[in-house]
Every structure is written in structure tokens, then in C-alpha cells.
Motif scaffolding. Sequence first.
Motif, PDB file in Angstrom:
ATOM      1  N   GLU A   6       0.850  -1.148  -0.036  1.00 65.23           N
ATOM      2  CA  GLU A   6      -0.034  -0.024   0.096  1.00 65.23           C
ATOM      3  C   GLU A   6       0.734   1.025   0.016  1.00 65.23           C
ATOM      4  O   GLU A   6       2.029   1.459   0.373  1.00 65.23           O
ATOM      5  N   CYS A  22      -2.691   0.065  -3.926  1.00 60.78           N
ATOM      6  CA  CYS A  22      -2.342  -1.031  -3.629  1.00 60.78           C
ATOM      7  C   CYS A  22      -1.760  -1.887  -4.789  1.00 60.78           C
ATOM      8  O   CYS A  22      -2.394  -2.265  -5.804  1.00 60.78           O
ATOM      9  N   TRP A  36     -10.093  -3.233   0.578  1.00 59.44           N
ATOM     10  CA  TRP A  36      -9.534  -2.254   1.591  1.00 59.44           C
ATOM     11  C   TRP A  36     -10.414  -2.605   2.909  1.00 59.44           C
ATOM     12  O   TRP A  36     -11.507  -2.404   3.123  1.00 59.44           O
ATOM     13  N   CYS A  96      -4.721  -3.164   2.151  1.00 59.55           N
ATOM     14  CA  CYS A  96      -5.468  -3.670   1.113  1.00 59.55           C
ATOM     15  C   CYS A  96      -5.342  -5.339   1.298  1.00 59.55           C
ATOM     16  O   CYS A  96      -4.485  -5.756   2.141  1.00 59.55           O
ATOM     17  N   GLY A 121      -1.610  -6.762   2.827  1.00 58.36           N
ATOM     18  CA  GLY A 121      -0.426  -5.722   2.790  1.00 58.36           C
ATOM     19  C   GLY A 121      -0.045  -5.301   4.003  1.00 58.36           C
ATOM     20  O   GLY A 121      -0.790  -5.569   5.123  1.00 58.36           O
TER      21      GLY A 121
END
Length: 130
Positions: A6, A22, A36, A96, A121
Motif C-alpha cells: 500500500e 495497492c 480495503w 489492502c 499488505g
Amino acid sequence: QVQLVESGGGLVQPGGSLRLSCAASGFTSDLYAIGWFRQAPGKQREGVSCISSSDGSTYYADSVKGRFTISRDNAKNTVYLQMNSLEPEDTAVYYCATSVSCLPIVSGLPPGPLNPVDYWGQGTQVTVSS
């Protein structure tokens, strides 16, 4: 090895805008839904938005609907979250995540063993403050 990175977070005043990105690698992003989550201090991680890999359908939490827009560029393996009219309540770390569908992200259930999300992420901090 799947990796989600991200970027785009930062400090913004109420009413301002940010665009989160992302970037995905290690898999073909058009096979997965990407969405998200966000997590504010002391609160559970909550789903914010998701975009389907199959038909591009988008989903939004009620708290952000009309202010946030998710989009996906499969050629770049990147998903974006355009955030407008930001409010202090939007302050959180934004993550994300990818899944076979948007269901785990938009179910309203917190992610975990009973509502698994495939990949995450590391998150990007969004702070909305005067």
C-alpha cells in the motif's frame, strides 16, 4: 509469493482527499477480488471497500459510500482507493487485501479464521486532522 504494498497515506485536513494505491505482485490479480480494510486504534479491522475480479462490481461500507471510490487496473496489478471528503473518523491504518471474492471483505465480519482473507499488505496510515 504474493505481495501487496500500500501507498498514498498521509496527513490531511478534514474535507481533503487522498488516493491510496495497492500494488500486487506474485499472482494474476484478475483472478482475485481486492479490497480495503481499515483499523483505528482500539477498534476491530473493518471492511471499507472491495472490487470484484469477475465483473468489476464494487462494494462500499455505509460509512464511506459516496465519498470513496475503488478502482482496479488489472494490467498494472494495482487497485486504487480514492478518498474524498475525509473526516476525522476515517483516521486509521488502511490495508489492502485479496480474496477469491469480495464476500469476506464486505460481509461485515472482522477478518480472521472464521472469515479468512488470503493476503494482506502492511498498511498505510491515514490521519485526518486539523
